[in-house]
Write a protein that holds these residues in place. Structure first.
Motif, PDB file in Angstrom:
ATOM      1  N   SER A   4      -2.381   5.410   1.870  1.00 45.12           N
ATOM      2  CA  SER A   4      -3.347   4.328   2.068  1.00 45.12           C
ATOM      3  C   SER A   4      -3.084   3.590   3.371  1.00 45.12           C
ATOM      4  CB  SER A   4      -3.307   3.349   0.894  1.00 45.12           C
ATOM      5  OG  SER A   4      -3.758   3.978  -0.285  1.00 45.12           O
ATOM      6  N   MET A   5      -1.818   3.372   3.697  1.00 42.15           N
ATOM      7  CA  MET A   5      -1.484   2.672   4.938  1.00 42.15           C
ATOM      8  C   MET A   5      -1.898   3.503   6.144  1.00 42.15           C
ATOM      9  SD  MET A   5      -0.539   0.201   6.732  1.00 42.15           S
ATOM     10  CE  MET A   5       0.443  -1.050   5.975  1.00 42.15           C
ATOM     11  N   ALA A  41      -8.176   3.778  10.454  1.00 43.50           N
ATOM     12  CA  ALA A  41      -9.530   3.227  10.434  1.00 43.50           C
ATOM     13  C   ALA A  41      -9.617   1.942  11.261  1.00 43.50           C
ATOM     14  CB  ALA A  41      -9.962   2.954   8.996  1.00 43.50           C
ATOM     15  N   THR A  42      -8.578   1.113  11.188  1.00 47.62           N
ATOM     16  CA  THR A  42      -8.601  -0.182  11.859  1.00 47.62           C
ATOM     17  C   THR A  42      -8.188  -0.093  13.320  1.00 47.62           C
ATOM     18  OG1 THR A  42      -8.022  -1.180   9.723  1.00 47.62           O
ATOM     19  CG2 THR A  42      -7.810  -2.573  11.685  1.00 47.62           C
ATOM     20  N   ALA A  58      -4.262   5.714   6.301  1.00 45.74           N
ATOM     21  CA  ALA A  58      -5.722   5.694   6.367  1.00 45.74           C
ATOM     22  C   ALA A  58      -6.226   4.360   6.904  1.00 45.74           C
ATOM     23  CB  ALA A  58      -6.315   5.972   4.988  1.00 45.74           C
ATOM     24  N   ASP A  59      -5.631   3.267   6.449  1.00 50.82           N
ATOM     25  CA  ASP A  59      -6.034   1.932   6.896  1.00 50.82           C
ATOM     26  C   ASP A  59      -5.715   1.732   8.378  1.00 50.82           C
ATOM     27  OD1 ASP A  59      -7.290  -0.471   6.395  1.00 50.82           O
ATOM     28  OD2 ASP A  59      -5.657  -1.328   5.221  1.00 50.82           O
ATOM     29  N   TRP A  83      -1.486  -8.618   9.685  1.00 46.40           N
ATOM     30  CA  TRP A  83      -2.230  -7.510   9.096  1.00 46.40           C
ATOM     31  C   TRP A  83      -1.298  -6.648   8.243  1.00 46.40           C
ATOM     32  CZ3 TRP A  83      -2.267  -2.191   9.204  1.00 46.40           C
ATOM     33  CH2 TRP A  83      -3.455  -1.552   8.849  1.00 46.40           C
ATOM     34  N   LEU A 131       0.844  -1.188   0.000  1.00 43.14           N
ATOM     35  CA  LEU A 131       0.000   0.000   0.000  1.00 43.14           C
ATOM     36  C   LEU A 131       0.885   1.244   0.000  1.00 43.14           C
ATOM     37  CD1 LEU A 131      -2.725  -0.700   2.716  1.00 43.14           C
ATOM     38  CD2 LEU A 131      -2.975  -0.821   0.252  1.00 43.14           C
ATOM     39  N   ARG A 173      -0.656  -6.269   3.680  1.00 38.65           N
ATOM     40  CA  ARG A 173      -0.646  -4.992   2.983  1.00 38.65           C
ATOM     41  C   ARG A 173       0.724  -4.684   2.376  1.00 38.65           C
ATOM     42  NH1 ARG A 173      -4.286  -5.746   6.341  1.00 38.65           N
ATOM     43  NH2 ARG A 173      -6.294  -4.684   6.276  1.00 38.65           N
TER      44      ARG A 173
END
Length: 106
Positions: free
Chosen positions: A7-8, A14-15, A10-11, A74, A3, A78
């Motif tokens: 993107s990382m 969020a997680t 944001a991920d 996880w 990613l 990614r």
């Protein structure tokens, strides 16, 4: 394929909303051109309720050193991995970092 940094971040946010995350470029001049995330040991937990980072769990089932194996899986899904900078600081970086592409000390 890993990613992107954006993107990382944001991920991760969020997680794991309680995990402190900052771009690695903000860690210091040596890391200005390294794609990655800087995080610190804190109280962020995995969905199973166990801490992501724990020196107390070092080597116990479910941990690889001080890092929860679920978090490592996880990251790997990614295209990212981790490196411990010191006792309370971790760098999350694309797996290509470990092949020497972009190491801050190179």
């Amino acid at each position: 394929m890993a990613l992107s940094l954006e993107s990382m971040l944001a991920d991760l946010r969020a997680t794991f909303p309680t995990l402190r995350t900052r771009p690695l470029s903000e860690f210091g001049e040596q890391w200005t051109h390294v794609e990655g995330v800087w995080t610190s040991k804190d109280t962020a937990c995995m969905p199973d309720g166990l801490p992501i980072f724990s020196n107390l769990a070092y080597g116990e089932d479910g941990y690889d050193g001080p890092v929860h194996t679920g978090f490592l899986a996880w990251l790997e899904a990614r295209g990212w991995g981790h490196e411990q900078y010191d006792g309370g600081t971790f760098f999350l970086v694309p797996l290509s970092y470990f092949e020497g592409a972009g190491r801050g000390d190179a």
